[in-house]
Design a protein around this motif. Sequence first.
Motif, PDB file in Angstrom:
ATOM      1  N   GLY A 141     -20.367  35.719  15.585  1.00 11.34           N
ATOM      2  CA  GLY A 141     -21.543  35.357  14.798  1.00 11.34           C
ATOM      3  C   GLY A 141     -21.707  36.256  13.594  1.00 11.34           C
ATOM      4  N   ALA A 142     -22.825  36.067  12.924  1.00 12.50           N
ATOM      5  CA  ALA A 142     -22.993  36.672  11.613  1.00 12.50           C
ATOM      6  C   ALA A 142     -23.363  38.153  11.662  1.00 12.50           C
ATOM      7  N   LEU A 148     -13.305  35.134   6.629  1.00 10.38           N
ATOM      8  CA  LEU A 148     -14.151  34.053   7.156  1.00 10.38           C
ATOM      9  C   LEU A 148     -13.684  33.536   8.522  1.00 10.38           C
ATOM     10  N   ASP A 170     -28.344  41.490  15.276  1.00  6.62           N
ATOM     11  CA  ASP A 170     -28.860  40.590  16.322  1.00  6.62           C
ATOM     12  C   ASP A 170     -28.270  40.916  17.692  1.00  6.62           C
ATOM     13  N   LYS A 171     -27.142  41.604  17.694  1.00  7.01           N
ATOM     14  CA  LYS A 171     -26.382  41.729  18.947  1.00  7.01           C
ATOM     15  C   LYS A 171     -26.293  43.168  19.474  1.00  7.01           C
ATOM     16  N   GLY A 210     -15.998  37.234  14.281  1.00 10.33           N
ATOM     17  CA  GLY A 210     -17.044  36.709  13.397  1.00 10.33           C
ATOM     18  C   GLY A 210     -17.413  37.698  12.311  1.00 10.33           C
ATOM     19  N   GLY A 211     -18.480  37.352  11.594  1.00  9.04           N
ATOM     20  CA  GLY A 211     -18.911  38.176  10.462  1.00  9.04           C
ATOM     21  C   GLY A 211     -19.257  39.594  10.871  1.00  9.04           C
ATOM     22  N   PRO A 224     -19.592  32.495  17.338  1.00  7.21           N
ATOM     23  CA  PRO A 224     -18.292  32.038  16.851  1.00  7.21           C
ATOM     24  C   PRO A 224     -17.462  33.154  16.199  1.00  7.21           C
ATOM     25  N   MET A 225     -16.149  32.911  16.141  1.00  6.90           N
ATOM     26  CA  MET A 225     -15.218  33.903  15.575  1.00  6.90           C
ATOM     27  C   MET A 225     -15.128  33.831  14.061  1.00  6.90           C
ATOM     28  N   VAL A 278     -16.435  31.100  10.362  1.00  7.45           N
ATOM     29  CA  VAL A 278     -17.317  30.053   9.835  1.00  7.45           C
ATOM     30  C   VAL A 278     -16.761  28.705  10.307  1.00  7.45           C
ATOM     31  N   PHE A 279     -16.988  28.419  11.581  1.00  9.44           N
ATOM     32  CA  PHE A 279     -16.335  27.264  12.212  1.00  9.44           C
ATOM     33  C   PHE A 279     -16.883  25.935  11.701  1.00  9.44           C
ATOM     34  N   GLU A 280     -17.989  25.995  10.936  1.00  8.30           N
ATOM     35  CA  GLU A 280     -18.525  24.759  10.350  1.00  8.30           C
ATOM     36  C   GLU A 280     -17.567  24.215   9.292  1.00  8.30           C
ATOM     37  N   LEU A 282     -18.948  39.775   4.935  1.00  9.26           N
ATOM     38  CA  LEU A 282     -20.306  40.047   5.409  1.00  9.26           C
ATOM     39  C   LEU A 282     -20.395  41.497   5.900  1.00  9.26           C
ATOM     40  N   PHE A 294     -16.888  31.599  -0.585  1.00 10.94           N
ATOM     41  CA  PHE A 294     -17.478  31.014   0.624  1.00 10.94           C
ATOM     42  C   PHE A 294     -17.586  29.522   0.402  1.00 10.94           C
ATOM     43  N   TYR A 338     -16.872  42.884  10.404  1.00  8.79           N
ATOM     44  CA  TYR A 338     -16.595  43.608   9.151  1.00  8.79           C
ATOM     45  C   TYR A 338     -17.466  44.850   8.979  1.00  8.79           C
ATOM     46  N   ASP A 390     -24.671  28.867  18.641  1.00  7.70           N
ATOM     47  CA  ASP A 390     -23.493  28.465  17.879  1.00  7.70           C
ATOM     48  C   ASP A 390     -22.222  28.355  18.706  1.00  7.70           C
TER      49      ASP A 390
HETATM   50  P1  AMP Z   1     -25.077  33.845  14.871  1.00  6.36           P
HETATM   51  O1  AMP Z   1     -26.266  32.926  14.723  1.00  6.36           O
HETATM   52  O2  AMP Z   1     -25.370  35.271  14.585  1.00  6.36           O
HETATM   53  O3  AMP Z   1     -24.349  33.627  16.173  1.00  6.36           O
HETATM   54  O4  AMP Z   1     -24.088  33.429  13.709  1.00  6.36           O
HETATM   55  C1  AMP Z   1     -23.481  32.182  13.633  1.00  6.36           C
HETATM   56  C2  AMP Z   1     -23.039  31.972  12.223  1.00  6.36           C
HETATM   57  O5  AMP Z   1     -22.170  33.011  11.829  1.00  6.36           O
HETATM   58  C3  AMP Z   1     -22.283  30.688  12.023  1.00  6.36           C
HETATM   59  O6  AMP Z   1     -23.027  29.826  11.212  1.00  6.36           O
HETATM   60  C4  AMP Z   1     -20.989  31.116  11.327  1.00  6.36           C
HETATM   61  O7  AMP Z   1     -20.663  30.300  10.225  1.00  6.36           O
HETATM   62  C5  AMP Z   1     -21.325  32.504  10.831  1.00  6.36           C
HETATM   63  N1  AMP Z   1     -20.117  33.334  10.689  1.00  6.36           N
HETATM   64  C6  AMP Z   1     -19.190  33.576  11.604  1.00  6.36           C
HETATM   65  N2  AMP Z   1     -18.214  34.337  11.095  1.00  6.36           N
HETATM   66  C7  AMP Z   1     -18.537  34.587   9.809  1.00  6.36           C
HETATM   67  C8  AMP Z   1     -17.920  35.313   8.758  1.00  6.36           C
HETATM   68  N3  AMP Z   1     -16.750  35.939   8.937  1.00  6.36           N
HETATM   69  N4  AMP Z   1     -18.538  35.358   7.571  1.00  6.36           N
HETATM   70  C9  AMP Z   1     -19.719  34.721   7.389  1.00  6.36           C
HETATM   71  N5  AMP Z   1     -20.345  34.031   8.343  1.00  6.36           N
HETATM   72  C10 AMP Z   1     -19.768  33.957   9.547  1.00  6.36           C
END
Ligand code: AMP
Length: 397
Positions: free
Chosen positions: A197-198, A295, A202-203, A221-222, A320-321, A323-325, A239, A274, A225, A356
């Motif tokens: 996730g981002a 990403l 939050d975690k 995920g984000g 998520p690992m 930006v899986f969208e 991020l 992005f 970094y 997510d």
């Molecule tokens: P969360 O709500 O904190 O679990 O974050 C989920 C969001 O994190 C999703 O919408 C992903 O697109 C975003 N995300 C995951 N990896 C990355 C990344 N490397 N850079 C930017 N956004 C990310």
Amino acid sequence: MTDFSHFNFAHTRALIRVDFNVPLDDRFEITDDTRIRAAIPTIKKILKDGGMVILMSHLGRPKDGPTNKYSLKHLVNHLNALLGTQTLFADDCIGAQALEMAKALKPGQVLLLENLRFYKEEEKGDKEFAKKLAALGDVYINDAFGTAHRAHASTAVIADFFPADKKMFGLLMENEVKSAEKVLKNAEKPFTAIMGGAKVSDKILLIENLLEKADHIIIGGGMAYTFFKAQGGEIGNSLVEEDRLQTALELLEKAKAKKVAIHLPVDSIIADKFDANAQTKICKNGQTPAGWMGLDIGPEAIKAFREVILGSRTILWNGPMGVFEMEKFQQGTRAVAEAIAEATQRGAYSLIGGGDSVAAINQFGYADKVSYVSTGGGAMLEFFEGKELPGIAAIKK
Ligand code: AMP
């Protein structure tokens, strides 16, 4: 508390707190009915026993009392279709009309109450309001795991008006609690937690609590970094939470002291912007060129994470690992979902929790190949942070 499955509901008014907080479009059509479907087995068991069902829920965040946009009446037709019965609707969740309708219910009938949050007393956990709700049922059932982390009138305070043998979890709540406790309290080892996730912020509490339980923590995920930057790596435009660099280092230190293996991705798919159509390349982490951003996790990271996952007996996945969208950045998340499914097939217990990752596991078609997919994002998160959830505590005490 009493046991739902062994309770005979014949001629009993069962007041159920459900989580029918579903997304609606402009025409009040339900765009995702997962939460409603999740409560159906509980309702059906009561009806089959010859009981009466009174459903209460919130919908959205109404600010100024009754608002058409947030009326639960929009759910009646869909509920009828799912239950195969005609649901009655009360325009107010308390008061004379609701009370009369509840009293007049016949075995096999269902009554849906208007949005609880039309009263500000609901979120305030007001006792008088809870007492009025309690008067509608002979027994109280909490089947709203999604709001179990809230000490609201209908989720927690109301339980005090029922003796222990007249309050219980519904089937959904029971499954949620069972699967969460299995992972947090009785995890077969090795136990791997996968975080993504981002944001790190939050975690943090989640990771800290899992450091007490897990053998492996995979971070993708984000949020990864912030860890690379904290360790002196180059992350380009990835991020980052500058104010969490120190926290990231502290978490790594704590993990070392507790002998928990933290797995950060070795490489990333980096992009020049992005955007779904960005230019991409593979890059070792800590060496991201200026102007580029990570990403998704890269192929080497996928391989390494896969190995850890396949060697696990218990797996928890939240976030998520990448930006899986966007298609170009979904490989990492898809591979993790696939590895979890494979590990599950080999006998591991896997729990997917958090908005997510649940969306991802559904999107990639692995939802029925893992042990349990939680319906409660925030509630699940708080459970794994080690907090006592008011909705659970109120039933258990
Ligand atoms: P969360 O709500 O904190 O679990 O974050 C989920 C969001 O994190 C999703 O919408 C992903 O697109 C975003 N995300 C995951 N990896 C990355 C990344 N490397 N850079 C930017 N956004 C990310």
